[in-house]
Scaffold this motif. Sequence first.
Motif, PDB file in Angstrom:
ATOM      1  N   GLY A 293      -5.684   6.163 -12.311  1.00  0.00           N
ATOM      2  CA  GLY A 293      -4.986   5.212 -11.444  1.00  0.00           C
ATOM      3  C   GLY A 293      -4.805   5.680 -10.017  1.00  0.00           C
ATOM      4  O   GLY A 293      -4.617   4.866  -9.110  1.00  0.00           O
ATOM      5  N   ALA A 294      -4.877   6.997  -9.788  1.00  0.00           N
ATOM      6  CA  ALA A 294      -4.595   7.548  -8.469  1.00  0.00           C
ATOM      7  C   ALA A 294      -5.685   7.268  -7.440  1.00  0.00           C
ATOM      8  O   ALA A 294      -5.449   7.397  -6.242  1.00  0.00           O
ATOM      9  N   TRP A 295      -6.877   6.904  -7.891  1.00  0.00           N
ATOM     10  CA  TRP A 295      -7.951   6.625  -6.931  1.00  0.00           C
ATOM     11  C   TRP A 295      -8.723   5.349  -7.219  1.00  0.00           C
ATOM     12  O   TRP A 295      -9.202   4.684  -6.317  1.00  0.00           O
ATOM     13  N   PHE A 296      -8.783   4.952  -8.504  1.00  0.00           N
ATOM     14  CA  PHE A 296      -9.645   3.838  -8.880  1.00  0.00           C
ATOM     15  C   PHE A 296      -9.084   2.498  -8.419  1.00  0.00           C
ATOM     16  O   PHE A 296      -9.842   1.595  -8.050  1.00  0.00           O
ATOM     17  N   VAL A 297      -7.764   2.351  -8.432  1.00  0.00           N
ATOM     18  CA  VAL A 297      -7.144   1.086  -8.045  1.00  0.00           C
ATOM     19  C   VAL A 297      -7.431   0.759  -6.581  1.00  0.00           C
ATOM     20  O   VAL A 297      -7.709  -0.381  -6.223  1.00  0.00           O
TER      21      VAL A 297
ATOM     22  N   LEU B 134     -13.456   1.981   0.193  1.00  0.00           N
ATOM     23  CA  LEU B 134     -14.877   1.821   0.500  1.00  0.00           C
ATOM     24  C   LEU B 134     -15.096   0.880   1.684  1.00  0.00           C
ATOM     25  O   LEU B 134     -15.971   1.102   2.520  1.00  0.00           O
ATOM     26  N   ILE B 135     -14.270  -0.163   1.749  1.00  0.00           N
ATOM     27  CA  ILE B 135     -14.403  -1.134   2.837  1.00  0.00           C
ATOM     28  C   ILE B 135     -13.913  -0.550   4.155  1.00  0.00           C
ATOM     29  O   ILE B 135     -14.603  -0.597   5.182  1.00  0.00           O
ATOM     30  N   GLN B 136     -12.708   0.019   4.138  1.00  0.00           N
ATOM     31  CA  GLN B 136     -12.070   0.414   5.384  1.00  0.00           C
ATOM     32  C   GLN B 136     -12.443   1.809   5.863  1.00  0.00           C
ATOM     33  O   GLN B 136     -12.358   2.086   7.064  1.00  0.00           O
ATOM     34  N   ASN B 137     -12.836   2.690   4.963  1.00  0.00           N
ATOM     35  CA  ASN B 137     -13.144   4.060   5.369  1.00  0.00           C
ATOM     36  C   ASN B 137     -14.636   4.351   5.427  1.00  0.00           C
ATOM     37  O   ASN B 137     -15.084   5.123   6.283  1.00  0.00           O
TER      38      ASN B 137
ATOM     39  N   ASN C  93     -14.116  14.676   0.945  1.00  0.00           N
ATOM     40  CA  ASN C  93     -14.787  15.125   2.171  1.00  0.00           C
ATOM     41  C   ASN C  93     -15.958  14.243   2.586  1.00  0.00           C
ATOM     42  O   ASN C  93     -16.504  14.407   3.683  1.00  0.00           O
ATOM     43  N   ALA C  94     -16.380  13.303   1.715  1.00  0.00           N
ATOM     44  CA  ALA C  94     -17.543  12.470   2.018  1.00  0.00           C
ATOM     45  C   ALA C  94     -17.265  11.562   3.219  1.00  0.00           C
ATOM     46  O   ALA C  94     -16.172  10.993   3.347  1.00  0.00           O
ATOM     47  N   THR C  95     -18.253  11.423   4.093  1.00  0.00           N
ATOM     48  CA  THR C  95     -18.073  10.641   5.315  1.00  0.00           C
ATOM     49  C   THR C  95     -18.843   9.333   5.325  1.00  0.00           C
ATOM     50  O   THR C  95     -18.648   8.512   6.208  1.00  0.00           O
ATOM     51  N   ASP C  96     -19.731   9.131   4.374  1.00  0.00           N
ATOM     52  CA  ASP C  96     -20.438   7.850   4.294  1.00  0.00           C
ATOM     53  C   ASP C  96     -20.786   7.562   2.843  1.00  0.00           C
ATOM     54  O   ASP C  96     -20.712   8.440   1.981  1.00  0.00           O
TER      55      ASP C  96
ATOM     56  N   LEU D  47      -5.941   6.503   2.844  1.00  0.00           N
ATOM     57  CA  LEU D  47      -6.383   6.367   1.458  1.00  0.00           C
ATOM     58  C   LEU D  47      -7.282   7.509   1.022  1.00  0.00           C
ATOM     59  O   LEU D  47      -7.470   7.746  -0.172  1.00  0.00           O
ATOM     60  N   LYS D  48      -7.823   8.218   1.980  1.00  0.00           N
ATOM     61  CA  LYS D  48      -8.630   9.399   1.671  1.00  0.00           C
ATOM     62  C   LYS D  48      -7.824  10.403   0.853  1.00  0.00           C
ATOM     63  O   LYS D  48      -8.363  11.136   0.013  1.00  0.00           O
ATOM     64  N   ASN D  49      -6.514  10.409   1.077  1.00  0.00           N
ATOM     65  CA  ASN D  49      -5.642  11.360   0.384  1.00  0.00           C
ATOM     66  C   ASN D  49      -5.570  11.123  -1.120  1.00  0.00           C
ATOM     67  O   ASN D  49      -5.180  12.021  -1.869  1.00  0.00           O
ATOM     68  N   THR D  50      -5.933   9.903  -1.565  1.00  0.00           N
ATOM     69  CA  THR D  50      -5.889   9.636  -3.009  1.00  0.00           C
ATOM     70  C   THR D  50      -6.857  10.544  -3.756  1.00  0.00           C
ATOM     71  O   THR D  50      -6.583  10.953  -4.892  1.00  0.00           O
TER      72      THR D  50
END
Length: 413
Positions: A21-25, A31-34, A90-93, A164-167
């Motif tokens: 739940g910490a990242w999938f929700v 994916l859209i905003q980052n 750490n992924a940027t794209d 949201l990267k922190n999730t």
Amino acid sequence: MSTSIRFKLSFMMFLEFFIWGAWFVTLGTYLIQNLNAEPLQISNVFSTQSLGAIIAPFIIGMIADRYFNAERILGILHLIGAVLMFQMYNATDIAVFYPYVLVYMILYMPTLALVNSVSFRQLTNPEKQFSSIRVWGTIGWIVAGLTISFLKWDSPEGAAEGALKNTFLMTSIASLLLGLFSFILPKTPPVKISADEKPSFASIIGLDAIKLLKDRNFLLFFIASILICIPLAFYYSNANPFLVEIGLADATGKMAIGQVSEAVFLLLLPVLFVRFGFKNTILIGMLAWVVRYLLFAYGDAGSGTWMLILGIALHGICYDFFFVSGQIYTDSKAGAKYKSAAQGLITLATYGVGQLIGFWVAGFIGDKYQDMRTTDVSGFWQQVWIVPAGIALVVMILFWLFFKNEKIESKTV
């Protein structure tokens, strides 16, 4: 069961579903905003869950059930998962992100079966004891969502700033913790079998149960299970981005209402199942999918907020009335010889094939109306939600017309 074992199993379940739940929700929103992902790219990322579900029986059936302790495999998979999550952080794209999420889901989906295996081997009366252990998984999912909203990572400002990267970092830490904790869980060695009892390849992946499809009712249920997972995939991939984009405050925290609803209706289901019967229970679950998506299509973050909240709260009926009832039905139809194989076959059909198709359809629909997103975000989402509502309605009508009502006898109820 000792207090120590109960605590260990409960904490294991809490972390297992906190991690999910910490990242999938919030994945779709991230994916859209980052990563500026397109709808079809988003559907490909979410499809990794289905690919993991398809591959999971091989890992469980060919490795965990035969060679190594379940708790050790659980620990190793989560330790590797912690590393993969950190790489996703750490992924940027999207091109860099996708391989990590693919490998992660292939490794994570088998852990859902492993935590059940570890639990059941310690329980003396699973029918009465397991629910009190499993509920901590639902609590873990709820806590994850509330944490994200409390820290404002999913707020319009937080999401825009990349919070949201922190999730993924939070999930990586939780995965590391569960990976290490797994090695002090109760020992769960593979069941010893004689050479002539070794399972066939077909039985490992649930194909032994395919002969159940000769039963007309079970075949109709099997097909309906695949089709109803198409609307379910829309919810997983689109619900959080939808709520965030239309401006619902603390969207991820409010989505946890769905898990509370799931827990409540899970407790009520045995009584309701007996009262309504299998066919009517399934139909109520399908109807709930139709109503939920219509509420999403016509609700908003202003005067229509109640429609969004009600749509989220319907999750318990949507999920429990169809999927849990379906597990009970499958158990009753399979008989002693094919119980495990039949459940595996249904899992493969739903979380594997059904949702895989669903994520692709969701991506296609999102891509079709993508031009509306910048000029009319409400209109865009209305078009997106009308599609799964229509699919669920058609499936419900066909099931109502062709499935013959029958009395279900199962010790699970």
